[in-house]
Motif scaffolding. Sequence first.
Motif, mmCIF file in Angstrom:
data_model
loop_
_atom_site.group_PDB
_atom_site.id
_atom_site.type_symbol
_atom_site.label_atom_id
_atom_site.label_comp_id
_atom_site.label_asym_id
_atom_site.label_seq_id
_atom_site.Cartn_x
_atom_site.Cartn_y
_atom_site.Cartn_z
ATOM 1 N N THR A 296 0.814 -0.924 -0.022
ATOM 2 C CA THR A 296 0.241 -0.045 0.353
ATOM 3 C C THR A 296 0.959 1.585 0.097
ATOM 4 O O THR A 296 1.426 0.960 1.355
ATOM 5 C CB THR A 296 -0.991 0.107 1.189
ATOM 6 N N VAL A 297 0.638 1.810 -0.595
ATOM 7 C CA VAL A 297 1.204 3.452 -1.327
ATOM 8 C C VAL A 297 0.345 4.387 -0.645
ATOM 9 O O VAL A 297 -1.158 4.721 -0.964
ATOM 10 C CB VAL A 297 2.152 3.726 -2.207
ATOM 11 N N VAL A 298 0.390 5.577 0.087
ATOM 12 C CA VAL A 298 -0.250 6.332 1.016
ATOM 13 C C VAL A 298 0.172 7.971 0.427
ATOM 14 O O VAL A 298 1.614 7.886 0.949
ATOM 15 C CB VAL A 298 -0.741 6.688 2.427
ATOM 16 N N VAL A 299 -0.169 8.739 -0.404
ATOM 17 C CA VAL A 299 0.078 9.691 -0.635
ATOM 18 C C VAL A 299 -0.820 11.158 -0.324
ATOM 19 O O VAL A 299 -2.043 11.242 -0.172
ATOM 20 C CB VAL A 299 -0.621 9.841 -2.653
ATOM 21 N N THR A 300 0.079 11.834 0.288
ATOM 22 C CA THR A 300 -0.420 13.179 0.931
ATOM 23 C C THR A 300 0.519 14.143 0.615
ATOM 24 O O THR A 300 1.048 14.738 -0.018
ATOM 25 C CB THR A 300 0.743 12.962 2.112
ATOM 26 N N ALA A 301 -0.598 15.391 0.765
ATOM 27 C CA ALA A 301 -0.218 16.998 0.383
ATOM 28 C C ALA A 301 1.076 17.346 1.160
ATOM 29 O O ALA A 301 1.827 18.239 0.306
ATOM 30 C CB ALA A 301 -1.039 17.501 0.519
ATOM 31 N N SER A 302 1.723 16.475 1.669
ATOM 32 C CA SER A 302 3.020 17.148 2.416
ATOM 33 C C SER A 302 2.993 16.410 3.389
ATOM 34 O O SER A 302 2.899 15.264 3.868
ATOM 35 C CB SER A 302 2.390 18.620 3.115
ATOM 36 N N GLY A 303 5.067 16.910 3.786
ATOM 37 C CA GLY A 303 5.725 15.897 4.985
ATOM 38 C C GLY A 303 4.864 16.296 6.278
ATOM 39 O O GLY A 303 4.410 14.764 7.064
ATOM 40 N N ILE A 304 4.591 16.881 6.605
ATOM 41 C CA ILE A 304 3.885 16.883 8.241
ATOM 42 C C ILE A 304 2.566 16.182 7.871
ATOM 43 O O ILE A 304 2.550 16.010 9.011
ATOM 44 C CB ILE A 304 3.323 18.496 8.269
ATOM 45 N N ARG A 305 1.785 15.541 6.638
ATOM 46 C CA ARG A 305 0.329 14.929 6.491
ATOM 47 C C ARG A 305 1.358 14.104 6.305
ATOM 48 O O ARG A 305 0.943 12.993 7.301
ATOM 49 C CB ARG A 305 -0.376 15.671 5.412
ATOM 50 N N ALA A 306 2.153 14.032 6.061
ATOM 51 C CA ALA A 306 2.389 12.602 6.088
ATOM 52 C C ALA A 306 2.861 12.196 7.290
ATOM 53 O O ALA A 306 2.840 10.663 7.401
ATOM 54 C CB ALA A 306 3.365 12.191 5.096
ATOM 55 N N ALA A 307 3.355 12.452 8.278
ATOM 56 C CA ALA A 307 4.101 12.337 9.543
ATOM 57 C C ALA A 307 3.210 11.892 10.522
ATOM 58 O O ALA A 307 3.099 11.024 10.954
ATOM 59 C CB ALA A 307 4.696 13.042 9.620
ATOM 60 N N ASP A 308 1.787 12.468 9.641
ATOM 61 C CA ASP A 308 0.454 12.162 11.592
ATOM 62 C C ASP A 308 -0.344 11.047 11.008
ATOM 63 O O ASP A 308 -0.493 10.348 11.392
ATOM 64 C CB ASP A 308 -0.237 13.632 10.821
ATOM 65 N N VAL A 309 -0.134 10.874 9.639
ATOM 66 C CA VAL A 309 -0.538 9.339 9.189
ATOM 67 C C VAL A 309 0.314 8.451 8.952
ATOM 68 O O VAL A 309 -0.582 7.006 9.545
ATOM 69 C CB VAL A 309 -1.030 9.420 7.479
ATOM 70 N N CYS A 310 1.976 8.422 8.817
ATOM 71 C CA CYS A 310 2.461 7.281 9.581
ATOM 72 C C CYS A 310 1.986 7.182 11.193
ATOM 73 O O CYS A 310 2.354 6.072 11.702
ATOM 74 C CB CYS A 310 3.841 8.121 9.025
ATOM 75 N N ALA B 27 10.282 14.221 1.498
ATOM 76 C CA ALA B 27 11.285 15.331 1.378
ATOM 77 C C ALA B 27 11.929 16.049 2.563
ATOM 78 O O ALA B 27 12.839 16.474 3.268
ATOM 79 C CB ALA B 27 11.528 16.580 0.792
ATOM 80 N N LYS B 28 10.583 16.864 3.983
ATOM 81 C CA LYS B 28 11.191 17.469 4.686
ATOM 82 C C LYS B 28 11.745 17.262 5.725
ATOM 83 O O LYS B 28 11.698 15.333 6.157
ATOM 84 C CB LYS B 28 9.958 18.081 5.487
ATOM 85 N N HIS B 29 13.084 17.275 6.076
ATOM 86 C CA HIS B 29 14.079 16.795 6.905
ATOM 87 C C HIS B 29 14.376 15.767 6.892
ATOM 88 O O HIS B 29 14.887 14.909 7.708
ATOM 89 C CB HIS B 29 13.198 17.038 8.361
ATOM 90 N N MET B 30 14.548 14.868 5.169
ATOM 91 C CA MET B 30 15.090 13.506 5.021
ATOM 92 C C MET B 30 15.406 13.675 3.700
ATOM 93 O O MET B 30 14.842 13.673 2.671
ATOM 94 C CB MET B 30 13.945 12.530 4.759
ATOM 95 N N LYS B 31 16.525 12.902 3.586
ATOM 96 C CA LYS B 31 17.057 12.978 2.548
ATOM 97 C C LYS B 31 17.279 11.516 1.779
ATOM 98 O O LYS B 31 16.700 10.050 2.044
ATOM 99 C CB LYS B 31 19.323 12.937 2.958
#
Length: 278
Positions: A150-164, A186-190
Amino acid sequence: MSDSDSDGGVPLIEAEFDTTASSKKRKREAEPEATKDSKKAAKKLKRKEKKKHKAKEIDEDDLDQELGVNHSFERMDGQLVADYVNARTRLYGKELSSVELEDKFIPARTIRDSTSWSKPRTSDNLSAFLKTQCSTLNPTPKKPVGAPHTVVVTASGIRAADVCRSLKSGLPKEGIKDPNVAKLFAKHMKLAEQVAHLKKNKIDFAVGTPDRLAALLEEKALSTANLKQVVIDVSYIDQKKRGILDMKELHDSLIKFLLRKNFLGEAKERGDDMFLFY
């Protein structure tokens, strides 16, 4: 000489400038039946398109700022979701030709109908939603590294962190043991660090933003070998009441990501309805 010609007795002025209702009627009667039918069909299609466009409008009352949810998608089946997404593509691509636009449209057959889910589409309900809407969520021991189901596509890094966080806490409650959830934004992650992680570890869920997920696919670190569904976090809205489809650049990135040959090929092989708009 009189105002009529010598042969037919038709007034010259009337013959040349006859724009009366009777003249228009004669022109309609003189048209071939095929032409009349085509005009009727064109008018009918225009009315149908107008009706469809009305259906694609989002009601302001559906934008629940307190929950951070656009409730409109709760009532949309696969065809209506495709119509709405493609309408946004058309809006943002006014400079494109009709052929170029067609290449950017999401086929309705690739979208799974999730209207049976009646609860608000918040991150807290995502795990339960996936449990009821997806056939495969349990970890697969023999799967290759970097190959989520399963791949979940979110609008932003902050939202992705919340979903995780929501998935990691919610999935065990739904009977999914030890889910491996990868944060891929991408946010804070290389990028290099994420590539290394995916090439070493087996994952079940990949959660991230369209551009970063696409980059990881290009690097061949993220694999579609085990993919069963792509979930688009479309109902979420930010404090400005904007979702992933409401910002041109983000919308364009999402469409480009979803229309990758990886997904369309996998979707066709598995029965088409791979995309799940939550």
